[in-house]
Design a protein around this motif. Structure first.
Motif, PDB file in Angstrom:
ATOM      1  N   PRO A  21      10.573   3.102  -1.802  1.00  0.00           N
ATOM      2  CA  PRO A  21      11.152   2.772  -0.486  1.00  0.00           C
ATOM      3  C   PRO A  21      10.972   1.303  -0.102  1.00  0.00           C
ATOM      4  O   PRO A  21      11.660   0.816   0.788  1.00  0.00           O
ATOM      5  N   LYS A  22      10.054   0.601  -0.828  1.00  0.00           N
ATOM      6  CA  LYS A  22       9.802  -0.806  -0.477  1.00  0.00           C
ATOM      7  C   LYS A  22      11.077  -1.634  -0.625  1.00  0.00           C
ATOM      8  O   LYS A  22      11.755  -1.559  -1.654  1.00  0.00           O
ATOM      9  N   GLY A  23      11.414  -2.387   0.406  1.00  0.00           N
ATOM     10  CA  GLY A  23      12.585  -3.262   0.329  1.00  0.00           C
ATOM     11  C   GLY A  23      13.902  -2.550   0.600  1.00  0.00           C
ATOM     12  O   GLY A  23      14.958  -3.167   0.562  1.00  0.00           O
TER      13      GLY A  23
ATOM     14  N   ILE B 295       1.230  -6.042   9.926  1.00  0.00           N
ATOM     15  CA  ILE B 295       1.846  -6.412   8.641  1.00  0.00           C
ATOM     16  C   ILE B 295       2.367  -5.179   7.909  1.00  0.00           C
ATOM     17  O   ILE B 295       3.485  -5.169   7.396  1.00  0.00           O
ATOM     18  N   LYS B 296       1.531  -4.143   7.848  1.00  0.00           N
ATOM     19  CA  LYS B 296       1.834  -3.024   6.953  1.00  0.00           C
ATOM     20  C   LYS B 296       2.606  -1.895   7.616  1.00  0.00           C
ATOM     21  O   LYS B 296       3.516  -1.331   7.019  1.00  0.00           O
ATOM     22  N   GLU B 297       2.218  -1.543   8.849  1.00  0.00           N
ATOM     23  CA  GLU B 297       2.876  -0.382   9.465  1.00  0.00           C
ATOM     24  C   GLU B 297       4.213  -0.760  10.089  1.00  0.00           C
ATOM     25  O   GLU B 297       5.144   0.022  10.069  1.00  0.00           O
TER      26      GLU B 297
ATOM     27  N   SER C  15      -9.991  -0.644  -0.600  1.00  0.00           N
ATOM     28  CA  SER C  15      -8.777  -1.059  -1.315  1.00  0.00           C
ATOM     29  C   SER C  15      -7.577  -0.373  -0.697  1.00  0.00           C
ATOM     30  O   SER C  15      -7.686   0.708  -0.127  1.00  0.00           O
ATOM     31  N   GLY C  16      -6.406  -1.032  -0.833  1.00  0.00           N
ATOM     32  CA  GLY C  16      -5.188  -0.515  -0.209  1.00  0.00           C
ATOM     33  C   GLY C  16      -5.123  -0.981   1.240  1.00  0.00           C
ATOM     34  O   GLY C  16      -6.117  -1.474   1.812  1.00  0.00           O
ATOM     35  N   SER C  17      -3.940  -0.840   1.808  1.00  0.00           N
ATOM     36  CA  SER C  17      -3.764  -1.157   3.227  1.00  0.00           C
ATOM     37  C   SER C  17      -2.671  -0.249   3.769  1.00  0.00           C
ATOM     38  O   SER C  17      -1.903  -0.617   4.646  1.00  0.00           O
TER      39      SER C  17
ATOM     40  N   ILE D  23       1.736   8.376  -1.239  1.00  0.00           N
ATOM     41  CA  ILE D  23       2.114   6.962  -1.379  1.00  0.00           C
ATOM     42  C   ILE D  23       3.626   6.814  -1.168  1.00  0.00           C
ATOM     43  O   ILE D  23       4.417   7.542  -1.769  1.00  0.00           O
ATOM     44  N   GLY D  24       4.014   5.905  -0.309  1.00  0.00           N
ATOM     45  CA  GLY D  24       5.426   5.606  -0.083  1.00  0.00           C
ATOM     46  C   GLY D  24       6.156   6.613   0.790  1.00  0.00           C
ATOM     47  O   GLY D  24       7.346   6.466   1.051  1.00  0.00           O
ATOM     48  N   THR D  25       5.471   7.632   1.218  1.00  0.00           N
ATOM     49  CA  THR D  25       6.124   8.685   2.010  1.00  0.00           C
ATOM     50  C   THR D  25       5.343   8.896   3.298  1.00  0.00           C
ATOM     51  O   THR D  25       4.282   9.530   3.304  1.00  0.00           O
TER      52      THR D  25
ATOM     53  N   PHE E 229      -7.763  22.536  -6.192  1.00  0.00           N
ATOM     54  CA  PHE E 229      -9.186  22.701  -5.885  1.00  0.00           C
ATOM     55  C   PHE E 229      -9.549  22.045  -4.559  1.00  0.00           C
ATOM     56  O   PHE E 229     -10.406  22.531  -3.820  1.00  0.00           O
ATOM     57  N   LYS E 230      -8.855  20.957  -4.257  1.00  0.00           N
ATOM     58  CA  LYS E 230      -9.048  20.300  -2.960  1.00  0.00           C
ATOM     59  C   LYS E 230      -8.668  21.275  -1.842  1.00  0.00           C
ATOM     60  O   LYS E 230      -9.412  21.469  -0.881  1.00  0.00           O
ATOM     61  N   ASN E 231      -7.506  21.906  -1.999  1.00  0.00           N
ATOM     62  CA  ASN E 231      -7.030  22.808  -0.951  1.00  0.00           C
ATOM     63  C   ASN E 231      -7.953  24.003  -0.803  1.00  0.00           C
ATOM     64  O   ASN E 231      -8.218  24.483   0.305  1.00  0.00           O
TER      65      ASN E 231
HETATM   66  P1  NDP Z   1       0.472   4.338   1.258  1.00  0.00           P
HETATM   67  O1  NDP Z   1       1.775   4.249   0.564  1.00  0.00           O
HETATM   68  O2  NDP Z   1       0.455   4.420   2.735  1.00  0.00           O
HETATM   69  O3  NDP Z   1      -0.449   3.108   0.834  1.00  0.00           O
HETATM   70  C1  NDP Z   1      -0.791   2.874  -0.495  1.00  0.00           C
HETATM   71  C2  NDP Z   1      -1.566   1.570  -0.546  1.00  0.00           C
HETATM   72  O4  NDP Z   1      -2.093   1.396  -1.843  1.00  0.00           O
HETATM   73  C3  NDP Z   1      -0.709   0.355  -0.255  1.00  0.00           C
HETATM   74  O5  NDP Z   1      -1.487  -0.623   0.343  1.00  0.00           O
HETATM   75  C4  NDP Z   1      -0.284  -0.072  -1.646  1.00  0.00           C
HETATM   76  O6  NDP Z   1       0.078  -1.450  -1.758  1.00  0.00           O
HETATM   77  C5  NDP Z   1      -1.547   0.196  -2.422  1.00  0.00           C
HETATM   78  N1  NDP Z   1      -1.240   0.420  -3.835  1.00  0.00           N
HETATM   79  C6  NDP Z   1      -0.369   1.294  -4.360  1.00  0.00           C
HETATM   80  N2  NDP Z   1      -0.348   1.181  -5.694  1.00  0.00           N
HETATM   81  C7  NDP Z   1      -1.229   0.227  -5.994  1.00  0.00           C
HETATM   82  C8  NDP Z   1      -1.678  -0.351  -7.200  1.00  0.00           C
HETATM   83  N3  NDP Z   1      -1.178   0.045  -8.368  1.00  0.00           N
HETATM   84  N4  NDP Z   1      -2.639  -1.297  -7.119  1.00  0.00           N
HETATM   85  C9  NDP Z   1      -3.141  -1.701  -5.936  1.00  0.00           C
HETATM   86  N5  NDP Z   1      -2.753  -1.189  -4.767  1.00  0.00           N
HETATM   87  C10 NDP Z   1      -1.814  -0.248  -4.799  1.00  0.00           C
HETATM   88  O7  NDP Z   1      -0.277   5.586   0.590  1.00  0.00           O
HETATM   89  P2  NDP Z   1      -1.492   6.441   1.165  1.00  0.00           P
HETATM   90  O8  NDP Z   1      -2.419   5.559   1.923  1.00  0.00           O
HETATM   91  O9  NDP Z   1      -0.926   7.631   1.805  1.00  0.00           O
HETATM   92  O10 NDP Z   1      -2.181   6.936  -0.186  1.00  0.00           O
HETATM   93  C11 NDP Z   1      -3.205   6.191  -0.846  1.00  0.00           C
HETATM   94  C12 NDP Z   1      -3.965   7.094  -1.799  1.00  0.00           C
HETATM   95  O11 NDP Z   1      -4.550   8.186  -1.053  1.00  0.00           O
HETATM   96  C13 NDP Z   1      -3.132   7.769  -2.896  1.00  0.00           C
HETATM   97  O12 NDP Z   1      -3.930   7.925  -4.044  1.00  0.00           O
HETATM   98  C14 NDP Z   1      -2.834   9.142  -2.322  1.00  0.00           C
HETATM   99  O13 NDP Z   1      -2.548  10.094  -3.319  1.00  0.00           O
HETATM  100  C15 NDP Z   1      -4.174   9.426  -1.631  1.00  0.00           C
HETATM  101  N6  NDP Z   1      -4.118  10.435  -0.597  1.00  0.00           N
HETATM  102  C16 NDP Z   1      -3.271  10.295   0.473  1.00  0.00           C
HETATM  103  C17 NDP Z   1      -3.269  11.253   1.470  1.00  0.00           C
HETATM  104  C18 NDP Z   1      -2.442  11.090   2.713  1.00  0.00           C
HETATM  105  O14 NDP Z   1      -2.638  11.897   3.634  1.00  0.00           O
HETATM  106  N7  NDP Z   1      -1.582  10.100   2.814  1.00  0.00           N
HETATM  107  C19 NDP Z   1      -4.076  12.479   1.355  1.00  0.00           C
HETATM  108  C20 NDP Z   1      -4.996  12.474   0.244  1.00  0.00           C
HETATM  109  C21 NDP Z   1      -4.974  11.500  -0.704  1.00  0.00           C
HETATM  110  P3  NDP Z   1       1.611  -1.883  -1.765  1.00  0.00           P
HETATM  111  O15 NDP Z   1       2.036  -1.863  -0.333  1.00  0.00           O
HETATM  112  O16 NDP Z   1       1.592  -3.245  -2.341  1.00  0.00           O
HETATM  113  O17 NDP Z   1       2.345  -0.910  -2.612  1.00  0.00           O
END
Ligand code: NDP
Length: 456
Positions: free
Chosen positions: A144-146, A291-293, A247-249, A178-180, A124-126
């Motif tokens: 992929p972490k570590g 830190i993150k990238e 939230s997230g980084s 996430i992770g990719t 639906f997003k697409n």
């Molecule tokens: P990244 O892997 O780049 O970053 C994920 C971030 O979320 C990290 O900071 C990670 O922390 C944190 N995180 C993951 N799991 C948890 C958790 N259980 N509790 C708290 N923090 C958590 O992923 P993206 O930024 O690409 O994706 C983030 C979200 O956005 C996901 O829901 C993804 O499906 C959505 N999304 C992404 C898109 C994209 O273009 N990348 C497009 C549309 C949606 P840590 O480093 O500690 O794991």
């Protein structure tokens, strides 16, 4: 024609209820998938009641069942020579309006139910983007972490050695999640190219030198803020001077932060899966990026550069901080009822989802009841896939587009999504409810295409 306003809420039509029962029965142990189907069915109920053609064509029975699900073994060898085995998934959910399109998530929590919820949302997003892309999603429980670059490369090559036979520029086009990021996508693209002997647009999110598009990395975060900006303006509010929590980084969070700052807001907190950092002077994004990238470290390292900042060892407590705008950009179900209540109590007036399904249904209910401006991820985080679809066009035409062109298109797509969702919410008698509006607008296009294509 307007739909009657007084449709009793929560009066499930027997068709919608029947479909939900089937989903629960047939997909046991997949709570995230049930959750996303439930939210979707509740939103589109008035459309189903108004248009008997959808029930007659069995659209709901078909739309909740993926067209194809691929589960496979991914063997690889780590740097110590030890054999590892992960599980790979690709759920090709719906191709009614274009080739399957959606990211690959590499995270230890990945299972079939999570991939199915993500694939279902993706349909639906697409559709909302107005581009010709179907819905799919995939991933692996590989983290992929570590891992060293070589370990990640060996895993990615093994993953694609199986998946390559199911994907292609007109069939299924994976991307990141996430992770990719670009590193993983480039490794997978390299192996795909080798196996298929074809340099084509079977992946998006590639780095520029591999045929990627400018602004893809920034697209989801920027798109989220373009959407938020539209929503705020329509309600006589602005990002200027707003206090924001993200939230997230990772990828989405970092570029959401950048755009918030460009538009005059101040981000005071960000997190990772271990905890959050609060910097009342405004988060220093260069430090987060470092830190993150680049170093792949933890967010508590922020304090080394900014000792005045506060680190709290619980990522979910981030929602207790006072803010005007909350942007969940980490993962699913990170805002529950209690977190939502805290946000409302502390004066938050807008929530925009960068992540997929970060707010659970009780939290969404609280936002809607309290008239919080709420942007559902299906609409507000569509910028990433929208620019991915532009990357597909760019690859087909063997050209490179410039920054201004891509940014202009991204802005215009986000604005159209906002308008479509707003319009549908109003048409179906719940003005301002963008969950309803986005689900309905996304659904109608896919459902009509499915009807036109017959029983497939
Ligand atoms: P990244 O892997 O780049 O970053 C994920 C971030 O979320 C990290 O900071 C990670 O922390 C944190 N995180 C993951 N799991 C948890 C958790 N259980 N509790 C708290 N923090 C958590 O992923 P993206 O930024 O690409 O994706 C983030 C979200 O956005 C996901 O829901 C993804 O499906 C959505 N999304 C992404 C898109 C994209 O273009 N990348 C497009 C549309 C949606 P840590 O480093 O500690 O794991």
């Amino acid at each position: 024609m307007k739909y009657k306003k007084n449709i009793p809420k929560n009066k499930k039509s027997s068709y919608v209820q029947k479909i939900f029962n089937i989903v629960v029965e047939r997909n046991k142990g997949e709570p995230e998938f049930h959750q996303s189907v439930k939210e979707f069915l509740a939103s589109i109920e008035p459309v189903i009641e108004k248009n008997p053609k959808y029930e007659k064509a069995g659209i709901l029975e078909r739309i909740v069942e993926p067209e194809r699900q691929i589960i496979f073994r991914v063997p690889w060898v780590d740097d110590k020579g030890i054999l590892r085995v992960n599980r790979g998934f690709r759920v090709e959910f719906n191709s009614a309006i274009g080739p399957y399109k959606g990211g690959l998530r590499f995270h230890k929590s990945v299972n079939l139910g999570i991939i199915k919820f993500l694939g279902f949302e993706q349909i639906f997003k697409n559709s909302l983007t107005g581009q010709c892309i179907g819905g799919g999603k995939g991933g692996s429980d590989f983290d992929p972490k570590g891992k060293s670059d070589m370990e990640v490369m060996r895993f990615c090559q093994s993953f694609i050695t199986e998946l390559f036979r199911y994907i292609g520029p007109c069939t299924d086009v994976p991307a990141g999640d996430i992770g990719t990021g670009a590193r993983e996508i480039n490794y997978m693209f390299g192996q795909y190219k080798r196996l298929k002997n074809s340099f084509d647009g079977a992946f998006t999110g590639k780095s520029i030198e591999c045929g990627g598009i400018i602004l893809r990395k920034e697209a989801t975060g920027y798109g989220l803020i373009y959407f938020m900006d539209e929503m705020l303006k329509k309600n006589n509010k602005s990002l200027k001077g707003a206090r924001v929590i993200i939230s997230g980084s990772g990828n989405v969070a970092i570029y959401a932060n950048k755009k918030v700052s460009e538009l005059g807001g101040k981000v005071v907190a960000m997190s990772d899966s271990n905890g959050y950092i609060y910097d009342p002077e405004g988060i220093d994004l260069n430090v987060i990026k470092e830190i993150k990238e680049f170093c792949k470290k933890r967010i508590h390292d922020y304090k080394r550069k900014h000792p005045h900042a506060e680190y709290v060892d619980n990522s979910l407590d981030i929602w207790k901080i006072k803010c005007d705008i909350a942007l969940p950009c980490a993962t699913q179900n990170e805002i529950d009822e209690e977190a939502a209540k805290n946000l409302v109590k502390n004066g938050c007036y807008a929530v925009g989802e960068g992540a997929n399904m970060p707010c659970n249904s009780k939290a969404i209910k609280i936002f809607l009841e309290n008239k919080i401006l709420y942007a559902p991820g299906k609409a507000s985080n569509a910028g990433g896939v929208a620019v991915s679809a532009l990357e597909m066009s760019q690859n087909s035409s063997r050209t490179h587009w410039d920054y201004e062109k891509v940014d202009r298109k991204l802005k215009s797509i986000m604005s159209c999504i906002f308008k479509k969702s707003t319009m549908k919410a109003k048409e179906y008698g719940d003005e301002g409810n963008l969950v309803l509006g986005a689900n309905i607008a996304g659904f109608i296009k896919v459902a009509d295409a499915m009807i036109a294509q017959g029983i497939v």
